[in-house]
Design an enzyme around this catalytic site. Structure first.
Site, short mmCIF file in Angstrom:
data_model
loop_
_atom_site.label_atom_id
_atom_site.label_comp_id
_atom_site.label_asym_id
_atom_site.label_seq_id
_atom_site.Cartn_x
_atom_site.Cartn_y
_atom_site.Cartn_z
N CYS A 47 44.48 50.97 38.22
CA CYS A 47 44.21 49.62 38.73
C CYS A 47 43.13 49.63 39.81
O CYS A 47 42.29 48.73 39.87
CB CYS A 47 45.47 49.01 39.34
SG CYS A 47 46.79 48.78 38.17
N ASP A 139 37.40 23.60 29.49
CA ASP A 139 38.42 22.63 29.04
C ASP A 139 39.84 23.11 29.33
O ASP A 139 40.81 22.49 28.89
CB ASP A 139 38.25 22.34 27.54
CG ASP A 139 38.36 23.63 26.69
OD1 ASP A 139 38.62 24.72 27.25
OD2 ASP A 139 38.18 23.53 25.46
#
Ligand code: BEZ
Length: 222
Positions: A47, A139
């Site tokens: 990570c 959107d």
């Protein structure tokens, strides 16, 4: 939505604590594209390499109008401390992480978005979050999702490449072939007739001959 979120679904307008305070996801996105990338845990090696890489290429996301946000299963306090490691690892010690991190300590979002990896447990036997990539359009609908197990780090060049494809194909009636990069030829989508394609693409359409005799490999230059 414990089963996850599907392409075309409106991405949940979740509320969460983050390193930039409490957010409502749709307000955070505004009219921009967005990318949410999840991580199993703070202070973990893979990570850390991913977050440092994401920080390095953050200007590339900005150029494309994509707002970045990460998620990991620890607290905001841990995220602040981890961010310092991340920036130091990326040879930018002292600079702030250029995107926020969501604190999903209770795994609520990870469950809602179907992100838990059943094969990776923490020390208490609780499942960790997989490495999900969600790209959300202006959107607010999901345009792309990629799911990696916790043990495999992502490739941010590939993520930028797919964003280039998503943004191009949202505008034009084309699709991008294998290994496509901006500037390469693109393919005319199958639903367009040859006459429609000729009218739409002033640079012309070329077809590759195939044993079947079918002329479905149609290229154009955008
Ligand atoms: C890592 O980030 O290094 C990692 C996290 C969980 C499982 C495996 C690797």
């Amino acid at each position: 939505m414990p089963g996850g979120i599907l392409l075309g679904d409106v991405f949940p307008n979740f509320e969460a604590d983050t390193t930039i305070g409490r957010i409502k996801f749709h307000d955070f996105l505004g009219d921009s594209w967005g990318i949410l990338f999840s991580h199993p845990k703070d202070f973990t090696p893979v990570c850390t390499t991913e977050l440092a890489c994401a920080a390095k290429v953050s200007d590339e996301f900005k150029k494309r109008g994509v707002k970045m946000i990460a998620l990991s299963l620890d607290s905001v306090e841990d995220h602040y401390k981890w961010s310092k490691d991340v920036m130091a690892f990326g040879n930018a010690a002292g600079s702030p992480l250029p995107y926020p991190i969501i604190a999903d300590e209770k795994r609520e979002l990870s469950v809602q978005l179907g992100m838990l990896d059943p094969d990776e447990m923490d020390k208490d036997g609780m499942p960790l979050t997989a490495r999900c990539v969600f790209v959300i359009g202006p959107d607010k609908k999901l345009k792309l999702s990629i799911l990696y197990p916790a043990t495999t780090g992502r490739n941010f060049d590939e993520i930028l490449r797919v964003i280039d494809s998503l943004q191009l194909t949202a505008q034009k009636k084309v699709a991008t072939p294998v290994d496509w990069k901006p500037g390469n030829k693109v393919m005319v989508i199958p639903s367009l007739s040859d006459a429609e394609a000729a009218a739409l693409f002033p640079n012309g359409v070329t077809t590759t001959e195939l044993p079947s005799g079918k002329k479905y490999l149609r290229y154009t230059q955008i």
